[in-house]
Design a protein around this motif. Sequence first.
Motif, PDB file in Angstrom:
ATOM      1  N   LYS A   1      31.100 -29.817   3.182  1.00 25.28           N
ATOM      2  CA  LYS A   1      32.219 -29.026   2.679  1.00 25.28           C
ATOM      3  C   LYS A   1      32.109 -27.603   3.212  1.00 25.28           C
ATOM      4  CE  LYS A   1      34.597 -27.587  -1.550  1.00 25.28           C
ATOM      5  NZ  LYS A   1      34.629 -27.636  -3.034  1.00 25.28           N
ATOM      6  N   VAL A   2      33.142 -27.135   3.885  1.00 20.00           N
ATOM      7  CA  VAL A   2      33.123 -25.822   4.531  1.00 20.00           C
ATOM      8  C   VAL A   2      33.731 -24.769   3.598  1.00 20.00           C
ATOM      9  CG1 VAL A   2      33.942 -24.443   6.478  1.00 20.00           C
ATOM     10  CG2 VAL A   2      33.226 -26.827   6.839  1.00 20.00           C
ATOM     11  N   ILE A   3      33.023 -23.671   3.417  1.00 22.18           N
ATOM     12  CA  ILE A   3      33.510 -22.514   2.670  1.00 22.18           C
ATOM     13  C   ILE A   3      33.585 -21.346   3.647  1.00 22.18           C
ATOM     14  CG2 ILE A   3      33.149 -20.991   0.700  1.00 22.18           C
ATOM     15  CD1 ILE A   3      33.570 -23.899  -0.100  1.00 22.18           C
ATOM     16  N   ASP A   4      34.759 -20.735   3.765  1.00 17.53           N
ATOM     17  CA  ASP A   4      34.959 -19.650   4.734  1.00 17.53           C
ATOM     18  C   ASP A   4      34.734 -18.291   4.064  1.00 17.53           C
ATOM     19  OD1 ASP A   4      35.658 -17.972   6.775  1.00 17.53           O
ATOM     20  OD2 ASP A   4      37.681 -18.771   7.072  1.00 17.53           O
ATOM     21  N   CYS A   5      33.638 -17.642   4.419  1.00 19.88           N
ATOM     22  CA  CYS A   5      33.310 -16.301   3.907  1.00 19.88           C
ATOM     23  C   CYS A   5      33.190 -15.315   5.059  1.00 19.88           C
ATOM     24  CB  CYS A   5      32.018 -16.336   3.099  1.00 19.88           C
ATOM     25  SG  CYS A   5      32.093 -17.367   1.625  1.00 19.88           S
ATOM     26  N   SER A   6      33.949 -15.568   6.101  1.00 18.94           N
ATOM     27  CA  SER A   6      33.937 -14.669   7.256  1.00 18.94           C
ATOM     28  C   SER A   6      34.797 -13.442   6.964  1.00 18.94           C
ATOM     29  CB  SER A   6      34.452 -15.402   8.495  1.00 18.94           C
ATOM     30  OG  SER A   6      35.758 -15.904   8.276  1.00 18.94           O
ATOM     31  N   GLY A   7      34.925 -12.557   7.932  1.00 17.89           N
ATOM     32  CA  GLY A   7      35.651 -11.309   7.716  1.00 17.89           C
ATOM     33  C   GLY A   7      37.160 -11.468   7.840  1.00 17.89           C
ATOM     34  N   TRP A   8      37.849 -10.352   7.628  1.00 20.93           N
ATOM     35  CA  TRP A   8      39.312 -10.339   7.709  1.00 20.93           C
ATOM     36  C   TRP A   8      39.778 -10.613   9.135  1.00 20.93           C
ATOM     37  CZ3 TRP A   8      43.460 -10.852   4.980  1.00 20.93           C
ATOM     38  CH2 TRP A   8      44.690 -10.411   5.484  1.00 20.93           C
ATOM     39  N   LYS A   9      40.823 -11.442   9.307  1.00 18.42           N
ATOM     40  CA  LYS A   9      41.300 -11.814  10.639  1.00 18.42           C
ATOM     41  C   LYS A   9      42.795 -11.543  10.843  1.00 18.42           C
ATOM     42  CE  LYS A   9      37.836 -15.417  11.486  1.00 18.42           C
ATOM     43  NZ  LYS A   9      36.989 -15.120  10.321  1.00 18.42           N
ATOM     44  N   GLY A  10      43.466 -10.984   9.837  1.00 14.06           N
ATOM     45  CA  GLY A  10      44.897 -10.741   9.973  1.00 14.06           C
ATOM     46  C   GLY A  10      45.215  -9.307  10.363  1.00 14.06           C
ATOM     47  N   LYS A  11      46.474  -8.938  10.199  1.00  6.91           N
ATOM     48  CA  LYS A  11      46.912  -7.580  10.482  1.00  6.91           C
ATOM     49  C   LYS A  11      46.397  -6.643   9.392  1.00  6.91           C
ATOM     50  CE  LYS A  11      51.174  -8.930  12.870  1.00  6.91           C
ATOM     51  NZ  LYS A  11      52.661  -8.807  12.878  1.00  6.91           N
TER      52      LYS A  11
ATOM     53  N   GLY B   1      22.165  -7.014   4.855  1.00  8.50           N
ATOM     54  CA  GLY B   1      22.010  -5.714   4.210  1.00  8.50           C
ATOM     55  C   GLY B   1      23.018  -4.676   4.648  1.00  8.50           C
ATOM     56  N   LYS B   2      24.248  -4.767   4.142  1.00 10.74           N
ATOM     57  CA  LYS B   2      25.277  -3.784   4.482  1.00 10.74           C
ATOM     58  C   LYS B   2      25.149  -2.548   3.598  1.00 10.74           C
ATOM     59  CE  LYS B   2      30.291  -3.167   4.870  1.00 10.74           C
ATOM     60  NZ  LYS B   2      31.626  -3.808   4.754  1.00 10.74           N
ATOM     61  N   LYS B   3      25.277  -1.391   4.224  1.00  7.51           N
ATOM     62  CA  LYS B   3      25.218  -0.137   3.483  1.00  7.51           C
ATOM     63  C   LYS B   3      26.631   0.267   3.071  1.00  7.51           C
ATOM     64  CE  LYS B   3      21.073   1.381   5.873  1.00  7.51           C
ATOM     65  NZ  LYS B   3      20.340   2.446   6.543  1.00  7.51           N
ATOM     66  N   CYS B   4      26.814   0.504   1.789  1.00  7.18           N
ATOM     67  CA  CYS B   4      28.116   0.946   1.299  1.00  7.18           C
ATOM     68  C   CYS B   4      27.914   1.701  -0.007  1.00  7.18           C
ATOM     69  CB  CYS B   4      29.081  -0.226   1.110  1.00  7.18           C
ATOM     70  SG  CYS B   4      28.689  -1.284  -0.291  1.00  7.18           S
TER      71      CYS B   4
ATOM     72  N   MET C   1      30.686 -20.474   5.782  1.00  7.21           N
ATOM     73  CA  MET C   1      30.404 -19.688   6.974  1.00  7.21           C
ATOM     74  C   MET C   1      30.556 -18.213   6.657  1.00  7.21           C
ATOM     75  SD  MET C   1      32.023 -19.901  10.803  1.00  7.21           S
ATOM     76  CE  MET C   1      33.420 -18.839  10.476  1.00  7.21           C
ATOM     77  N   GLY C   2      29.552 -17.429   7.025  1.00  2.77           N
ATOM     78  CA  GLY C   2      29.561 -16.003   6.759  1.00  2.77           C
ATOM     79  C   GLY C   2      28.429 -15.632   5.825  1.00  2.77           C
ATOM     80  N   GLY C   3      27.478 -14.818   6.310  1.00  6.94           N
ATOM     81  CA  GLY C   3      26.305 -14.456   5.520  1.00  6.94           C
ATOM     82  C   GLY C   3      26.347 -13.046   5.005  1.00  6.94           C
ATOM     83  N   GLY C   4      27.570 -12.515   4.795  1.00  8.57           N
ATOM     84  CA  GLY C   4      27.701 -11.239   4.119  1.00  8.57           C
ATOM     85  C   GLY C   4      27.584 -11.456   2.623  1.00  8.57           C
ATOM     86  N   LEU C   5      28.021 -10.475   1.844  1.00 13.51           N
ATOM     87  CA  LEU C   5      27.840 -10.567   0.399  1.00 13.51           C
ATOM     88  C   LEU C   5      28.573 -11.763  -0.205  1.00 13.51           C
ATOM     89  CD1 LEU C   5      26.518  -9.289  -2.034  1.00 13.51           C
ATOM     90  CD2 LEU C   5      28.547  -7.857  -2.321  1.00 13.51           C
ATOM     91  N   ALA C   6      29.798 -12.039   0.257  1.00 14.93           N
ATOM     92  CA  ALA C   6      30.565 -13.152  -0.300  1.00 14.93           C
ATOM     93  C   ALA C   6      29.855 -14.489  -0.087  1.00 14.93           C
ATOM     94  CB  ALA C   6      31.959 -13.189   0.317  1.00 14.93           C
ATOM     95  N   GLY C   7      29.431 -14.755   1.142  1.00 16.32           N
ATOM     96  CA  GLY C   7      28.754 -16.008   1.439  1.00 16.32           C
ATOM     97  C   GLY C   7      27.429 -16.141   0.706  1.00 16.32           C
ATOM     98  N   LEU C   8      26.686 -15.045   0.642  1.00 12.21           N
ATOM     99  CA  LEU C   8      25.387 -15.081  -0.038  1.00 12.21           C
ATOM    100  C   LEU C   8      25.543 -15.294  -1.542  1.00 12.21           C
ATOM    101  CD1 LEU C   8      23.647 -12.143   1.883  1.00 12.21           C
ATOM    102  CD2 LEU C   8      23.127 -14.586   2.101  1.00 12.21           C
ATOM    103  N   LEU C   9      26.533 -14.631  -2.147  1.00 16.49           N
ATOM    104  CA  LEU C   9      26.757 -14.796  -3.585  1.00 16.49           C
ATOM    105  C   LEU C   9      27.235 -16.211  -3.912  1.00 16.49           C
ATOM    106  CD1 LEU C   9      28.383 -11.367  -4.527  1.00 16.49           C
ATOM    107  CD2 LEU C   9      26.212 -12.273  -5.395  1.00 16.49           C
ATOM    108  N   PHE C  10      28.109 -16.748  -3.069  1.00 17.24           N
ATOM    109  CA  PHE C  10      28.556 -18.126  -3.292  1.00 17.24           C
ATOM    110  C   PHE C  10      27.368 -19.081  -3.201  1.00 17.24           C
ATOM    111  CE2 PHE C  10      29.934 -22.293  -1.898  1.00 17.24           C
ATOM    112  CZ  PHE C  10      30.938 -22.584  -2.797  1.00 17.24           C
ATOM    113  N   GLY C  11      26.541 -18.876  -2.192  1.00 12.73           N
ATOM    114  CA  GLY C  11      25.368 -19.733  -2.043  1.00 12.73           C
ATOM    115  C   GLY C  11      24.422 -19.619  -3.213  1.00 12.73           C
ATOM    116  N   TYR C  12      24.210 -18.406  -3.697  1.00 13.72           N
ATOM    117  CA  TYR C  12      23.305 -18.167  -4.824  1.00 13.72           C
ATOM    118  C   TYR C  12      23.820 -18.839  -6.095  1.00 13.72           C
ATOM    119  CZ  TYR C  12      20.736 -15.538  -8.417  1.00 13.72           C
ATOM    120  OH  TYR C  12      19.963 -15.183  -9.500  1.00 13.72           O
ATOM    121  N   LYS C  13      25.120 -18.730  -6.321  1.00  9.66           N
ATOM    122  CA  LYS C  13      25.710 -19.307  -7.537  1.00  9.66           C
ATOM    123  C   LYS C  13      25.668 -20.835  -7.514  1.00  9.66           C
ATOM    124  CE  LYS C  13      29.771 -18.796 -10.552  1.00  9.66           C
ATOM    125  NZ  LYS C  13      29.006 -18.190 -11.665  1.00  9.66           N
TER     126      LYS C  13
END
Length: 297
Positions: free
Chosen positions: A118-128, A31-34, A1-13
């Motif tokens: 099988k669930v892979i968590d590639c969502s954003g930060w959720k802690g403090k 397409g995040k700008k950074c 879950m999560g289609g940012g860079l982490a999720g996309l790279l995991f899927g690609y690999k």
Amino acid sequence: MGGGLAGLLFGYKNKDKEEKILIFDRKRFPGKKCTGIISYSTFQKLEIPREFVDRDFKEIEIVINNKYSIFIKTHVLRLNREKLEKWLDQELKVIRPVNAEIRNEKEVVVNSNVYHGKVIDCSGWKGKAKWIKAIEEVREPLPEMDKIRVFIDSKNPGGFSWIVPLPDKTLVGSLSYSNPKLFLPAVDKRLIEIHGGSIPRVKPIKPQSSIIAFGDRTGLIKTFTGGGIFGIAELISSNNYAKTFSELSKEIRKQYYLTTLVEKSWRIWLSLARIYKDKTIRAEKEFDFHSMLLFSH
């Protein structure tokens, strides 16, 4: 879950394996700008085409209070993250925009529909977190400039600014707990666009379940620079997730506590930095493992 860079790279690999990869993301478009400055080592571990590299750099100049400089010899490059994410999104099956909820390690609920696997968590930060503000301008290119310049200001504790010259543009940005616009370097080139956001400075969270996570969800974000691609590359390329996570977690925790210490005694550290005036420091692995840079020089 999560289609940012982490999720996309995991899927690609993993896309050529027997399992079907399905990615859910809440954003309408990829397409995040950074700034996207990563080490050459990180790029190698990503195993992506070279076409997504805008430029290589062998030197970073750190300017302290606009009075003197320290030079870092290294090998880093500018990854065009926006272009890469758009390409990866086309290569994979991504459902967006949707609100997906992880029910357990084998179930994801999307609009009342339950998906199994099988669930892979590639969502954003959720802690403090301590959130630091970021802003970046895109300006016309500076063809005469061949290195990255980083600016440290005694009036901007815990923050810094930068100029990254690229073939077709110049990235001019700043990080600050207060107002990053106040610390943007002056560049006399036409402004093309501007973007920004906030970056979490966090201590990594040890996984509390059997769900594997990648990206910002893990908290494996370089504390001072906010670089998260490093952690993604290390975990995705590892054959031992638990061991690599533990090693990275220790490093990021060191960075977190060191950054906190430096923030509290900011002017003292800048005064001590004067001993490196006009000197050159070689940094390869230290570019990612910041604690080594402090203790090895």
